[in-house]
Design an enzyme around this catalytic site. Structure first.
Site, PDB file in Angstrom:
ATOM      1  N   ASP A 102       0.845  -1.192   0.000  1.00 34.34           N
ATOM      2  CA  ASP A 102       0.000   0.000   0.000  1.00 34.34           C
ATOM      3  C   ASP A 102       0.881   1.243   0.000  1.00 34.34           C
ATOM      4  O   ASP A 102       1.585   1.520   0.974  1.00 34.34           O
ATOM      5  CB  ASP A 102      -0.914   0.004   1.229  1.00 34.34           C
ATOM      6  CG  ASP A 102      -2.000  -1.064   1.159  1.00 34.34           C
ATOM      7  OD1 ASP A 102      -1.904  -1.966   0.307  1.00 34.34           O
ATOM      8  OD2 ASP A 102      -2.942  -0.994   1.973  1.00 34.34           O
ATOM      9  N   LYS A 166      -7.312   3.096  -2.879  1.00 35.52           N
ATOM     10  CA  LYS A 166      -7.642   2.994  -1.453  1.00 35.52           C
ATOM     11  C   LYS A 166      -7.909   4.394  -0.920  1.00 35.52           C
ATOM     12  O   LYS A 166      -7.230   5.351  -1.279  1.00 35.52           O
ATOM     13  CB  LYS A 166      -6.480   2.331  -0.703  1.00 35.52           C
ATOM     14  CG  LYS A 166      -6.641   2.260   0.805  1.00 35.52           C
ATOM     15  CD  LYS A 166      -5.429   1.574   1.438  1.00 35.52           C
ATOM     16  CE  LYS A 166      -5.452   1.658   2.952  1.00 35.52           C
ATOM     17  NZ  LYS A 166      -4.248   1.054   3.574  1.00 35.52           N
ATOM     18  N   LYS A 199     -10.471  -0.387  -2.420  1.00 33.71           N
ATOM     19  CA  LYS A 199     -10.327  -0.700  -0.999  1.00 33.71           C
ATOM     20  C   LYS A 199     -10.775   0.502  -0.185  1.00 33.71           C
ATOM     21  O   LYS A 199     -10.276   1.618  -0.374  1.00 33.71           O
ATOM     22  CB  LYS A 199      -8.876  -1.049  -0.646  1.00 33.71           C
ATOM     23  CG  LYS A 199      -8.662  -1.252   0.864  1.00 33.71           C
ATOM     24  CD  LYS A 199      -7.232  -1.647   1.209  1.00 33.71           C
ATOM     25  CE  LYS A 199      -7.009  -1.703   2.723  1.00 33.71           C
ATOM     26  NZ  LYS A 199      -5.633  -2.112   3.098  1.00 33.71           N
TER      27      LYS A 199
END
Length: 242
Positions: A102, A166, A199
């Protein structure tokens, strides 16, 4: 991805596959990292999301389980140089079997409309990760962005070749905490147009919210170690009555 059945009909095991259990607090002791990692493994979470310094502790714990490693990079600000980000990714992915990485996008550049720079900053890291079979999630810190910028950030992640967009790091201060609200998730999903997985992360603390996002078609969620048993409805009866 649209689920094949309503979320409230899913088993705990099915629901847990949506979760990257967050074990990211910088003040955690080694014993706390081990404790919350093991809880995530026991629940059957998709991954345990950790800081790079925790790799040595957590990697042996997930080995041989159904739970993978998710490591954050240039977290939580995303302000290292492009070369440094790629070097960090190579360092982590060449030494450990990392399922997801990430990375925090330079959201100051997103706010400035510098989309080409955002994409160029992400691409070398994406290439490194994909070389090692690691998927990339791009965090755009949605609470710092307006709706148009959230859509732009999502498209930048698509252009950079990332696997997920995300919402939040969970560490931004000085802003209203909306996190992965249905509104924000819908903005990302609409901009993604099926070209990148989504996400949600930040403020996912209730089972109702968790199930709602699954029914919307979210792909993954970052859930804090305290909230995982809540969203999975796995709190022991005696604990519920405290």
């Amino acid at each position: 991805m649209k689920p094949t059945k309503p979320a409230d009909e899913m088993t705990v095991k099915e629901l847990a596959r949506y979760i990257d259990q967050s074990v990211l607090k910088p003040e955690f002791t080694v014993e706390e990292i081990k404790k919350y990692t093991q809880e995530g493994i026991d629940f059957g979470c998709k991954t345990i999301c950790i800081n790079p310094a925790s790799l040595e502790v957590v990697a042996p714990m997930v080995e041989g389980t159904d739970t993978g490693l998710c490591v954050v990079c240039d977290f939580p600000f995303g302000l290292a140089t492009t070369e440094a980000k790629a070097m960090l990714a190579e360092e982590y992915c060449s030494k450990y079997d990392i399922e997801d990485l990430d990375i925090v996008a330079n959201y100051g550049w997103l706010r400035s409309g510098l989309h080409d720079k955002v994409v160029a900053d992400l691409k070398p890291l994406v290439e490194v990760c994909h070389k090692h079979g690691t998927k990339v999630k791009v965090i755009i810190e949605t609470e710092s962005l307006n709706d148009e910028q959230i859509a732009d950030g999502t498209r930048c992640a698509v252009e950079a070749g990332a696997d997920f967009i995300k919402s939040s790091t969970g560490f931004l201060t000085g802003h209203e905490s909306e996190g992965a609200s249905p509104r924000v998730v819908k903005l990302m999903m609409d901009a993604a147009n099926g070209e990148i997985a989504v996400k949600g992360s930040g403020c996912i603390r209730t089972r109702e919210h968790f199930l709602q996002l699954i029914d919307m078609g979210i792909d993954r969620m970052g859930v804090g170690y305290r909230s995982t048993p809540v969203v999975l409805d796995c709190i022991p009866e005696e604990a519920k009555n405290l």
